[in-house]
Write a protein that holds these residues in place. Structure first.
Motif, short mmCIF file in Angstrom:
data_model
loop_
_atom_site.label_atom_id
_atom_site.label_comp_id
_atom_site.label_asym_id
_atom_site.label_seq_id
_atom_site.Cartn_x
_atom_site.Cartn_y
_atom_site.Cartn_z
N PHE A 1 0.78 -1.14 0.18
CA PHE A 1 -0.12 -0.07 -0.19
C PHE A 1 0.98 1.42 0.12
CE2 PHE A 1 -2.78 3.14 1.91
CZ PHE A 1 -3.83 3.10 0.89
N ASN A 2 1.60 1.40 -1.33
CA ASN A 2 2.40 2.64 -1.34
C ASN A 2 1.75 4.02 -1.84
OD1 ASN A 2 4.85 3.91 -1.31
ND2 ASN A 2 5.43 3.04 -3.28
N PHE A 3 0.97 4.38 -0.80
CA PHE A 3 -0.04 5.50 -1.13
C PHE A 3 0.15 6.62 -0.22
CE2 PHE A 3 -1.85 1.98 -3.58
CZ PHE A 3 -1.61 2.41 -4.79
N THR A 4 0.09 7.94 -0.35
CA THR A 4 0.17 8.98 0.63
C THR A 4 -1.05 9.31 1.02
OG1 THR A 4 -0.23 10.68 -1.09
CG2 THR A 4 2.34 9.97 -0.30
N GLY A 5 -2.12 8.74 0.65
CA GLY A 5 -3.46 8.94 1.16
C GLY A 5 -4.55 8.34 0.53
#
Length: 362
Positions: free
Chosen positions: A134-138
């Motif tokens: 889950f490589n997301f900033t939001g």
């Protein structure tokens, strides 16, 4: 036309934050159930943990693992896991982030597959949710990825105040290099379309803020306004009513936001500081540009008050109502588009009116 009550998916957010407390407080008011059918992606155990900390609640639910067994008469807990999860309100833990992602991914899958009609997300913490898987900033970049769209817009909304962002969660030192002509035009197009389809505004007027102090003072304080922002506005003027760039400090101080249907800010704090100051705790974060509807409250996990029965559910309740309103507005827009001879709402009809608004009038 009578609208059918939509199924609204709800995520838990960080298990150690205020998200579940907000959910319980919101749906303890059974009047909300007259407008939608809530489906909370969680587990009975975490819901019961927080329900004990809110003694005067009137929160009841049925649990299921099957969408065919959703009850339209009460709150539904869609059990995403059976694991025993350690809950320590106010603490930043790996487990709380892991299960926040489990809730989000399950709810998003249901939204993508049209098992639910809208999604309201409780706050997550970026520190314990980011991982290899889950490589997301939001939420916003994650939803953009899942739905495979080229661009989305983080749009804050509270009644008639709407503020969109060109850049979102990027360091201040990197803002300027992320401000491009193509990006601004893309955000403006998403904003215009959303105002028409999602908010029922037939011929929206949009203001654009500058990046630098005093909107660059004609190039004396930075070149971005002259070289990037003004050309982007000029290009966008071919298919929308858009004005600017305005000096960000004077714009809100003079109440100019009241003359527009939405404002496009260049970066996070430029837009959100005035928005949160003016929306008085009832702001909603909406992801414009998706084929589905997603809203969230305009605040974070609030670890300092988590588990203490102190959380104010106003913004979360507003997120539920906004989600329902947008679903209904989209439905009405599509109905009018398919049946153009039907009597349409005045706001939609206004979109066909040929009027020219000079910038000097704004």
């Amino acid at each position: 036309m009578q609208q059918q009550r939509p199924l609204i998916g709800i995520t838990t957010g960080d298990l150690n934050g205020i998200g579940i407390e907000l959910i319980i407080k919101t749906f303890s008011d059974h009047r909300v159930l007259e407008l939608c059918t809530p489906v909370i992606f969680a587990s009975n155990k975490v819901i019961n943990f927080y329900r004990k900390s809110i003694p005067e609640t009137n929160f009841n639910y049925q649990s299921t693992k099957d969408f065919n067994r959703i009850s339209h008469k009460q709150v539904n807990i869609f059990n995403c896991w059976e694991d025993e999860v350690a809950i320590t309100p106010g603490q930043l833990t790996e487990a709380a982030g892991l299960y926040a992602v489990k809730s989000l991914t399950a709810a998003t899958e249901a939204l993508r597959d049209k098992k639910i009609q809208g999604l309201v997300t409780a706050p997550i913490h970026k520190k314990n949710t980011q991982s290899v898987s889950f490589n997301f900033t939001g939420h916003t970049p994650y939803l953009k990825h899942v739905f495979g769209v080229s661009d989305v817009l983080m749009l804050m909304a509270a009644e008639d105040l709407r503020v969109g962002l060109v850049t979102e969660h990027v360091p201040v030192s990197e803002i300027a290099k992320n401000i491009t002509r193509d990006t601004i035009v893309s955000k403006l197009n998403i904003l215009k379309d959303s105002l028409i389809k999602d908010f029922g505004i037939g011929k929206p007027k949009i203001a654009v803020l500058g990046l630098n102090p005093h909107a660059g003072d004609e190039g004396l304080i930075g070149k971005e306004e002259e070289e990037i922002i003004k050309p982007a506005i000029k290009e966008a003027k071919h298919n929308m009513l858009v004005f600017g760039p305005y000096s960000a400090d004077a714009f809100f101080a003079r109440g100019q936001q009241g003359k527009f249907d939405a404002v496009l800010a260049m970066y996070h704090d430029q837009g959100l500081i005035p928005f949160k100051s003016l929306s008085v705790g009832e702001g909603v974060n909406y992801t414009a540009g998706l084929p589905a509807v997603r809203t969230s409250p305009d605040h974070g996990t609030a670890f300092d008050i988590a588990g203490k029965n102190k959380a104010d559910a106003s913004s979360f309740i507003a997120s539920i109502y906004t989600c329902i309103d947008i679903i209904n507005n989209r439905s009405e827009y599509e109905e009018n588009r398919k049946n153009p001879m039907k009597k349409v709402a005045p706001a939609i009809l206004a979109n066909a009116v040929d009027e020219k608004i000079e910038e000097s009038e704004v």
